[in-house]
Design a protein around this motif. Structure first.
Motif, PDB file in Angstrom:
ATOM      1  N   GLY A 168      16.750  -3.085  10.372  1.00 43.53           N
ATOM      2  CA  GLY A 168      16.780  -2.290   9.144  1.00 43.53           C
ATOM      3  C   GLY A 168      15.460  -2.107   8.437  1.00 43.53           C
ATOM      4  N   SER A 169      14.401  -2.788   8.879  1.00 38.36           N
ATOM      5  CA  SER A 169      13.133  -2.650   8.164  1.00 38.36           C
ATOM      6  C   SER A 169      11.959  -3.064   9.038  1.00 38.36           C
ATOM      7  CB  SER A 169      13.129  -3.494   6.880  1.00 38.36           C
ATOM      8  OG  SER A 169      13.107  -4.875   7.198  1.00 38.36           O
ATOM      9  N   SER A 170      10.783  -2.557   8.656  1.00 36.34           N
ATOM     10  CA  SER A 170       9.521  -2.960   9.268  1.00 36.34           C
ATOM     11  C   SER A 170       8.529  -3.242   8.154  1.00 36.34           C
ATOM     12  CB  SER A 170       8.968  -1.866  10.189  1.00 36.34           C
ATOM     13  OG  SER A 170       9.832  -1.614  11.273  1.00 36.34           O
ATOM     14  N   GLU A 171       7.700  -4.271   8.339  1.00 36.24           N
ATOM     15  CA  GLU A 171       6.700  -4.609   7.336  1.00 36.24           C
ATOM     16  C   GLU A 171       5.319  -4.613   7.968  1.00 36.24           C
ATOM     17  OE1 GLU A 171       7.535  -8.037   5.016  1.00 36.24           O
ATOM     18  OE2 GLU A 171       9.544  -7.361   4.429  1.00 36.24           O
ATOM     19  N   LEU A 172       4.357  -4.069   7.237  1.00 36.55           N
ATOM     20  CA  LEU A 172       2.967  -3.999   7.676  1.00 36.55           C
ATOM     21  C   LEU A 172       2.101  -4.797   6.713  1.00 36.55           C
ATOM     22  CD1 LEU A 172       0.539  -2.636   9.295  1.00 36.55           C
ATOM     23  CD2 LEU A 172       0.600  -0.887   7.495  1.00 36.55           C
ATOM     24  N   ALA A 173       1.191  -5.604   7.275  1.00 31.52           N
ATOM     25  CA  ALA A 173       0.171  -6.286   6.477  1.00 31.52           C
ATOM     26  C   ALA A 173      -1.176  -6.013   7.134  1.00 31.52           C
ATOM     27  CB  ALA A 173       0.438  -7.787   6.416  1.00 31.52           C
ATOM     28  N   VAL A 174      -2.124  -5.468   6.371  1.00 27.29           N
ATOM     29  CA  VAL A 174      -3.453  -5.140   6.892  1.00 27.29           C
ATOM     30  C   VAL A 174      -4.432  -6.183   6.365  1.00 27.29           C
ATOM     31  CG1 VAL A 174      -5.252  -3.396   7.059  1.00 27.29           C
ATOM     32  CG2 VAL A 174      -2.857  -2.699   6.879  1.00 27.29           C
ATOM     33  N   THR A 175      -5.098  -6.878   7.291  1.00 36.90           N
ATOM     34  CA  THR A 175      -6.068  -7.883   6.869  1.00 36.90           C
ATOM     35  C   THR A 175      -7.505  -7.383   6.998  1.00 36.90           C
ATOM     36  OG1 THR A 175      -6.155  -8.887   9.082  1.00 36.90           O
ATOM     37  CG2 THR A 175      -4.503  -9.737   7.548  1.00 36.90           C
ATOM     38  N   ASP A 176      -7.727  -6.331   7.788  1.00 38.21           N
ATOM     39  CA  ASP A 176      -9.076  -5.772   7.921  1.00 38.21           C
ATOM     40  C   ASP A 176      -8.960  -4.322   8.364  1.00 38.21           C
ATOM     41  OD1 ASP A 176     -11.879  -5.715   7.953  1.00 38.21           O
ATOM     42  OD2 ASP A 176     -11.925  -6.175  10.082  1.00 38.21           O
ATOM     43  N   GLY A 177      -9.758  -3.430   7.779  1.00 44.14           N
ATOM     44  CA  GLY A 177      -9.736  -2.030   8.166  1.00 44.14           C
ATOM     45  C   GLY A 177      -8.610  -1.251   7.510  1.00 44.14           C
ATOM     46  N   LYS A 178      -8.086  -0.253   8.237  1.00 42.44           N
ATOM     47  CA  LYS A 178      -7.043   0.619   7.702  1.00 42.44           C
ATOM     48  C   LYS A 178      -6.000   0.904   8.781  1.00 42.44           C
ATOM     49  CE  LYS A 178     -10.448   2.974   4.756  1.00 42.44           C
ATOM     50  NZ  LYS A 178     -11.077   4.293   4.428  1.00 42.44           N
ATOM     51  N   VAL A 179      -4.802   1.261   8.320  1.00 40.72           N
ATOM     52  CA  VAL A 179      -3.715   1.624   9.236  1.00 40.72           C
ATOM     53  C   VAL A 179      -2.966   2.811   8.646  1.00 40.72           C
ATOM     54  CG1 VAL A 179      -1.542   0.899  10.291  1.00 40.72           C
ATOM     55  CG2 VAL A 179      -3.435  -0.721  10.129  1.00 40.72           C
ATOM     56  N   ASN A 180      -2.714   3.809   9.472  1.00 42.35           N
ATOM     57  CA  ASN A 180      -1.885   4.937   9.064  1.00 42.35           C
ATOM     58  C   ASN A 180      -0.420   4.634   9.363  1.00 42.35           C
ATOM     59  OD1 ASN A 180      -3.603   7.029   7.959  1.00 42.35           O
ATOM     60  ND2 ASN A 180      -4.494   7.217  10.014  1.00 42.35           N
ATOM     61  N   ILE A 181       0.442   4.866   8.371  1.00 44.98           N
ATOM     62  CA  ILE A 181       1.878   4.690   8.540  1.00 44.98           C
ATOM     63  C   ILE A 181       2.515   6.075   8.628  1.00 44.98           C
ATOM     64  CG2 ILE A 181       3.992   3.719   7.568  1.00 44.98           C
ATOM     65  CD1 ILE A 181       2.216   1.892   5.842  1.00 44.98           C
ATOM     66  N   GLU A 182       3.294   6.303   9.677  1.00 41.03           N
ATOM     67  CA  GLU A 182       4.051   7.552   9.817  1.00 41.03           C
ATOM     68  C   GLU A 182       5.536   7.195   9.802  1.00 41.03           C
ATOM     69  OE1 GLU A 182       2.619  10.130  13.054  1.00 41.03           O
ATOM     70  OE2 GLU A 182       0.978   8.671  13.250  1.00 41.03           O
ATOM     71  N   ALA A 183       6.243   7.713   8.800  1.00 39.65           N
ATOM     72  CA  ALA A 183       7.661   7.387   8.662  1.00 39.65           C
ATOM     73  C   ALA A 183       8.370   8.498   7.896  1.00 39.65           C
ATOM     74  CB  ALA A 183       7.842   6.056   7.927  1.00 39.65           C
ATOM     75  N   GLN A 184       9.513   8.900   8.397  1.00 41.88           N
ATOM     76  CA  GLN A 184      10.379   9.872   7.712  1.00 41.88           C
ATOM     77  C   GLN A 184       9.612  11.159   7.338  1.00 41.88           C
ATOM     78  OE1 GLN A 184      12.152   7.727   4.438  1.00 41.88           O
ATOM     79  NE2 GLN A 184      12.688   5.993   5.732  1.00 41.88           N
ATOM     80  N   GLY A 185       8.727  11.588   8.233  1.00 38.09           N
ATOM     81  CA  GLY A 185       7.993  12.821   8.004  1.00 38.09           C
ATOM     82  C   GLY A 185       6.820  12.697   7.059  1.00 38.09           C
ATOM     83  N   HIS A 186       6.485  11.492   6.629  1.00 39.30           N
ATOM     84  CA  HIS A 186       5.383  11.300   5.690  1.00 39.30           C
ATOM     85  C   HIS A 186       4.314  10.404   6.319  1.00 39.30           C
ATOM     86  CE1 HIS A 186       7.716  13.139   2.456  1.00 39.30           C
ATOM     87  NE2 HIS A 186       8.736  12.373   2.825  1.00 39.30           N
ATOM     88  N   ARG A 187       3.091  10.487   5.816  1.00 38.64           N
ATOM     89  CA  ARG A 187       1.983   9.636   6.247  1.00 38.64           C
ATOM     90  C   ARG A 187       1.453   8.861   5.040  1.00 38.64           C
ATOM     91  NH1 ARG A 187      -0.611  10.944  11.129  1.00 38.64           N
ATOM     92  NH2 ARG A 187      -2.579  10.159  10.286  1.00 38.64           N
ATOM     93  N   GLN A 188       1.139   7.605   5.271  1.00 38.49           N
ATOM     94  CA  GLN A 188       0.614   6.755   4.215  1.00 38.49           C
ATOM     95  C   GLN A 188      -0.531   5.934   4.795  1.00 38.49           C
ATOM     96  OE1 GLN A 188       1.443   6.188   0.776  1.00 38.49           O
ATOM     97  NE2 GLN A 188      -0.482   5.072   0.987  1.00 38.49           N
ATOM     98  N   LEU A 189      -1.672   5.943   4.135  1.00 39.09           N
ATOM     99  CA  LEU A 189      -2.810   5.149   4.581  1.00 39.09           C
ATOM    100  C   LEU A 189      -2.773   3.799   3.886  1.00 39.09           C
ATOM    101  CD1 LEU A 189      -5.430   5.001   6.246  1.00 39.09           C
ATOM    102  CD2 LEU A 189      -6.640   5.861   4.214  1.00 39.09           C
ATOM    103  N   SER A 190      -2.827   2.747   4.670  1.00 33.94           N
ATOM    104  CA  SER A 190      -2.825   1.380   4.136  1.00 33.94           C
ATOM    105  C   SER A 190      -4.190   0.757   4.381  1.00 33.94           C
ATOM    106  CB  SER A 190      -1.742   0.550   4.820  1.00 33.94           C
ATOM    107  OG  SER A 190      -1.802  -0.802   4.408  1.00 33.94           O
ATOM    108  N   VAL A 191      -4.716   0.063   3.378  1.00 36.50           N
ATOM    109  CA  VAL A 191      -6.048  -0.540   3.486  1.00 36.50           C
ATOM    110  C   VAL A 191      -5.925  -2.060   3.471  1.00 36.50           C
ATOM    111  CG1 VAL A 191      -7.129   1.438   2.375  1.00 36.50           C
ATOM    112  CG2 VAL A 191      -6.397  -0.509   0.983  1.00 36.50           C
ATOM    113  N   ALA A 192      -7.030  -2.723   3.778  1.00 36.02           N
ATOM    114  CA  ALA A 192      -7.052  -4.180   3.869  1.00 36.02           C
ATOM    115  C   ALA A 192      -6.546  -4.817   2.575  1.00 36.02           C
ATOM    116  CB  ALA A 192      -8.464  -4.661   4.177  1.00 36.02           C
ATOM    117  N   GLY A 193      -5.706  -5.820   2.724  1.00 36.18           N
ATOM    118  CA  GLY A 193      -5.144  -6.526   1.584  1.00 36.18           C
ATOM    119  C   GLY A 193      -3.791  -6.014   1.143  1.00 36.18           C
ATOM    120  N   GLU A 194      -3.368  -4.881   1.702  1.00 33.91           N
ATOM    121  CA  GLU A 194      -2.074  -4.316   1.305  1.00 33.91           C
ATOM    122  C   GLU A 194      -0.965  -4.722   2.270  1.00 33.91           C
ATOM    123  OE1 GLU A 194      -3.358  -0.193  -1.018  1.00 33.91           O
ATOM    124  OE2 GLU A 194      -2.554  -0.081   1.024  1.00 33.91           O
ATOM    125  N   ARG A 195       0.246  -4.775   1.714  1.00 32.02           N
ATOM    126  CA  ARG A 195       1.455  -5.016   2.510  1.00 32.02           C
ATOM    127  C   ARG A 195       2.459  -3.914   2.179  1.00 32.02           C
ATOM    128  NH1 ARG A 195       4.371  -9.188   1.141  1.00 32.02           N
ATOM    129  NH2 ARG A 195       3.381  -9.470  -0.903  1.00 32.02           N
TER     130      ARG A 195
END
Length: 327
Positions: free
Chosen positions: A204-231
């Protein structure tokens, strides 16, 4: 048929349907009936309790399932000298046929996952108290936490990781852009941008934690950029930024749980990934807060430390059953 036209067969009870008090009673009888000094009076009392309500029978069945699972682990260990050699050989052949020589595996195999057969349903699988380290073509590293299942596709445009359950940590800073692995779960796709990040997938869920750099999240037709330190958490309701303290992401790669004002429930769930059996805690202790460092390869000491620090009582009912309640 019942009077209202529905089937008279009762829906089977699950562990979630059982009141905590009933589970406690089942634990109590498990201790008594497992004692070599059990008396005829004890046996009669147990039978009276067992047949007093359907919930009692469902709770007892749940206890038996856990005990049988733990017994299987112990029996499996006795067969290790023969079985492990055969499984290593079969797994080498499977990897050669599917991935050729492009994927190097650094893995200490534990019998808990392989004897259950789940390694044949997925490319890589870890069991309780197991971790694995994969080195992908191009230099990216993938750490698998305990109880994790993962498939890998190297034929697509760049490595594609399909996380079915559990948690992985990806280190891709040294890999070229074309060699940085994308992580797929049921809820989202995570694309790194020269980074170190974790993905934890549960039903039912997925969790992302970024410790260095950046990660693009693609979900439900949307994109979200996550940066270091974010969950971030992705579920059917959307993509949500997580706030507050908790467990340090990726500390398990050093066999540690680092808690920073974390909920006790979160710490116990993490410990449970590295301990055979069942850690059962009362809901009245779930929200207690704890700060500290605990070793996942010595869960007995970790539980003793929690008992010393918090107003809780830790009862080792058996090797496979731990009860935690408020003092």
């Amino acid at each position: 048929m019942s009077l209202n036209g529905e089937s008279s067969l009762a829906k089977p009870l699950t562990a979630e349907d059982l009141p905590e008090a009933v589970l406690e009673q089942a634990f109590h009888w498990a201790v008594i009936m497992g004692d070599t000094q059990v008396t005829s009076t004890d046996r009669k009392g147990f039978q009276d309790w067992l047949h007093a309500h359907p919930q009692h029978q469902a709770a007892w069945q749940r206890i038996q399932v856990i005990e049988q699972d733990f017994a299987l682990v112990r029996r499996s260990a006795k067969r290790s000298s023969v079985t492990l050699k055969r499984l290593k050989h079969l797994r080498r052949e499977r990897r050669r046929l599917k991935l050729g020589a492009t994927l190097a595996l650094l893995l200490t195999i534990g019998l808990g996952s392989w004897l259950g057969g789940k390694s044949w349903r997925h490319d890589y699988a870890t069991g309780v108290a197991e971790q694995a380290l994969l080195r992908l073509p191009g230099g990216a590293l993938v750490h698998l936490n305990a109880n994790t299942t993962l498939d890998i596709d190297l034929t697509a445009q760049g490595p594609q990781l399909y996380l079915h359950n559990g948690e992985i940590l990806v280190e891709s800073a040294s890999a070229a852009p074309a060699d940085k692995p994308r992580v797929h779960t049921r809820e989202a796709v995570f694309t790194p941008v020269g980074t170190r990040f974790l993905v934890d997938h549960a039903p039912g869920s997925s969790e992302l934690a970024v410790t260095d750099g950046k990660v693009n999240i693609e979900a439900q037709g949307h994109r979200q950029l996550s940066v270091a330190g974010e969950r971030w958490r992705v579920d059917e309701s959307g993509v949500h930024l997580q706030t507050g303290a908790g467990l340090t992401p990726g500390a398990w790669t050093d066999n540690l749980i680092e808690a920073n004002d974390a909920r006790l429930a979160e710490v116990l769930e993490a410990l449970g990934q590295h301990r055979h059996g069942w850690i059962h805690y009362h809901q009245d202790v779930a929200d207690l807060r704890i700060t500290g460092v605990f070793r996942v390869d010595d869960t007995d000491s970790a539980l003793a430390s929690l008992e010393h620090t918090l107003p809780i009582q830790v009862q080792m009912v058996t090797d496979w059953l731990v009860l935690i309640r408020q003092k």
